[in-house]
Write a protein that holds these residues in place. Structure first.
Motif, PDB file in Angstrom:
ATOM      1  N   LEU A   9       0.839  -1.208   0.000  1.00 56.73           N
ATOM      2  CA  LEU A   9       0.000   0.000   0.000  1.00 56.73           C
ATOM      3  C   LEU A   9       0.865   1.245   0.000  1.00 56.73           C
ATOM      4  O   LEU A   9       1.728   1.404   0.860  1.00 56.73           O
ATOM      5  CB  LEU A   9      -0.892   0.016   1.245  1.00 56.73           C
ATOM      6  CG  LEU A   9      -1.877   1.175   1.331  1.00 56.73           C
ATOM      7  CD1 LEU A   9      -2.964   1.069   0.273  1.00 56.73           C
ATOM      8  CD2 LEU A   9      -2.506   1.232   2.714  1.00 56.73           C
ATOM      9  N   THR A  10       0.628   2.112  -0.973  1.00 56.56           N
ATOM     10  CA  THR A  10       1.342   3.394  -0.992  1.00 56.56           C
ATOM     11  C   THR A  10       0.425   4.500  -1.504  1.00 56.56           C
ATOM     12  O   THR A  10      -0.366   4.280  -2.428  1.00 56.56           O
ATOM     13  CB  THR A  10       2.609   3.326  -1.870  1.00 56.56           C
ATOM     14  OG1 THR A  10       3.167   4.638  -1.960  1.00 56.56           O
ATOM     15  CG2 THR A  10       2.322   2.825  -3.271  1.00 56.56           C
ATOM     16  N   LEU A  11       0.533   5.665  -0.864  1.00 55.01           N
ATOM     17  CA  LEU A  11      -0.202   6.845  -1.329  1.00 55.01           C
ATOM     18  C   LEU A  11       0.762   7.820  -2.006  1.00 55.01           C
ATOM     19  O   LEU A  11       0.360   8.886  -2.447  1.00 55.01           O
ATOM     20  CB  LEU A  11      -0.873   7.550  -0.144  1.00 55.01           C
ATOM     21  CG  LEU A  11      -1.853   6.708   0.666  1.00 55.01           C
ATOM     22  CD1 LEU A  11      -2.367   7.491   1.882  1.00 55.01           C
ATOM     23  CD2 LEU A  11      -3.032   6.258  -0.195  1.00 55.01           C
ATOM     24  N   LEU A  12       2.040   7.436  -2.068  1.00 49.81           N
ATOM     25  CA  LEU A  12       3.081   8.363  -2.521  1.00 49.81           C
ATOM     26  C   LEU A  12       3.655   8.044  -3.897  1.00 49.81           C
ATOM     27  O   LEU A  12       4.211   8.913  -4.549  1.00 49.81           O
ATOM     28  CB  LEU A  12       4.261   8.362  -1.520  1.00 49.81           C
ATOM     29  CG  LEU A  12       3.932   8.746  -0.086  1.00 49.81           C
ATOM     30  CD1 LEU A  12       5.156   8.557   0.798  1.00 49.81           C
ATOM     31  CD2 LEU A  12       3.450  10.195  -0.034  1.00 49.81           C
ATOM     32  N   ASP A  13       3.552   6.802  -4.325  1.00 49.40           N
ATOM     33  CA  ASP A  13       4.324   6.385  -5.506  1.00 49.40           C
ATOM     34  C   ASP A  13       3.588   6.519  -6.832  1.00 49.40           C
ATOM     35  O   ASP A  13       4.210   6.443  -7.885  1.00 49.40           O
ATOM     36  CB  ASP A  13       4.795   4.933  -5.326  1.00 49.40           C
ATOM     37  CG  ASP A  13       5.781   4.811  -4.192  1.00 49.40           C
ATOM     38  OD1 ASP A  13       6.982   4.782  -4.473  1.00 49.40           O
ATOM     39  OD2 ASP A  13       5.360   4.793  -3.025  1.00 49.40           O
TER      40      ASP A  13
END
Ligand code: SF4
Length: 230
Positions: A9-13
């Motif tokens: 889970l990533t909100l940045l990539d």
């Protein structure tokens, strides 16, 4: 070659998307400041099963919007187009992180609509590219070809530079501006030292200098922003 690691889970990539990240092993650049150095030497470790990855992605439908393919250098994976096709068939957006060393595969992925967004690293000015990447067997013409493919605007993309005090200066920034003239988006990323970095003697560019570089580059590129400085 198989994926060797996953960030679930990533909100940045992936800009404005909820995503996971799949990492490929090995890279043909070996930049001294690479954060993924440990991943790059994991080729000898047990690879992740692609079937397991697909099962994970099936379960995350509706939670994740996209899948980021990162590395290492993903385009070193010969069957990357086939693997991405299977991910796309599940309904995911796909972002590719690349160092631009395989324009042929980049073009194929774009033409077959297998990717939706590309982030391409720009390491340095053309005259100093090999100060960073060391691997002189990769012609700069190849990097330029990848830049030109993205600038055809068939796909949403960004260029990004990790600013390093020991490498980048005003002259090289002007040179990079001319190289990317007319492009859409460039992020100037703050370098952050971490345990995985190979050459620990390198330093970040301070925010004031990065802003000055952004002002210069804005003369050539539509949108130039700092990333990681906040
Ligand atoms: S191109 Fe990217 S993955 Fe490859 S060595 Fe350089 S920073 Fe690491």
């Amino acid at each position: 070659m198989e994926f060797v690691s996953i960030n679930k889970l990533t909100l940045l990539d992936y800009p404005e998307k909820v995503a996971c990240v799949l990492y490929t092993p090995s890279c043909n650049f070996a930049c001294p400041y690479c954060h993924n150095w440990e991943t790059l030497i994991q080729e000898r470790l047990a690879p992740l099963s692609f079937e397991d990855i697909l099962s994970f992605l099936k379960k995350r439908l509706g939670v994740l919007d996209g899948v980021v393919i990162s590395g290492g250098e993903p385009t070193l994976m010969d069957d990357l187009p086939e693997k991405i096709k299977k991910i796309k068939e599940l309904g995911y957006l796909v972002k590719l992180d690349t160092n631009g060393s395989n324009p042929e595969m980049l073009k194929e992925l774009i033409d077959k609509k297998l990717i939706d967004y590309v982030a391409m690293d720009i390491k340095h000015s053309p005259s100093k590219y090999y100060d960073v990447i060391k691997n002189k067997s990769i012609s700069f013409d190849i990097i330029k070809e990848s830049i030109e493919i993205l600038m055809e605007n068939k796909i949403d993309y960004e260029f990004r530079i990790t600013l390093i005090k020991e490498y980048h200066d005003i002259d090289s920034i002007y040179e990079i501006g001319k190289l990317l003239e007319g492009s859409k988006k460039l992020f100037l990323q703050e370098y952050k030292l971490s345990d995985g970095v190979h050459d620990k003697s390198l330093n970040e560019v301070d925010e004031k200098t990065a802003e000055k570089y952004a002002d210069i580059l804005s003369q050539y590129i539509d949108l130039v922003e700092l990333r990681g400085y906040e």
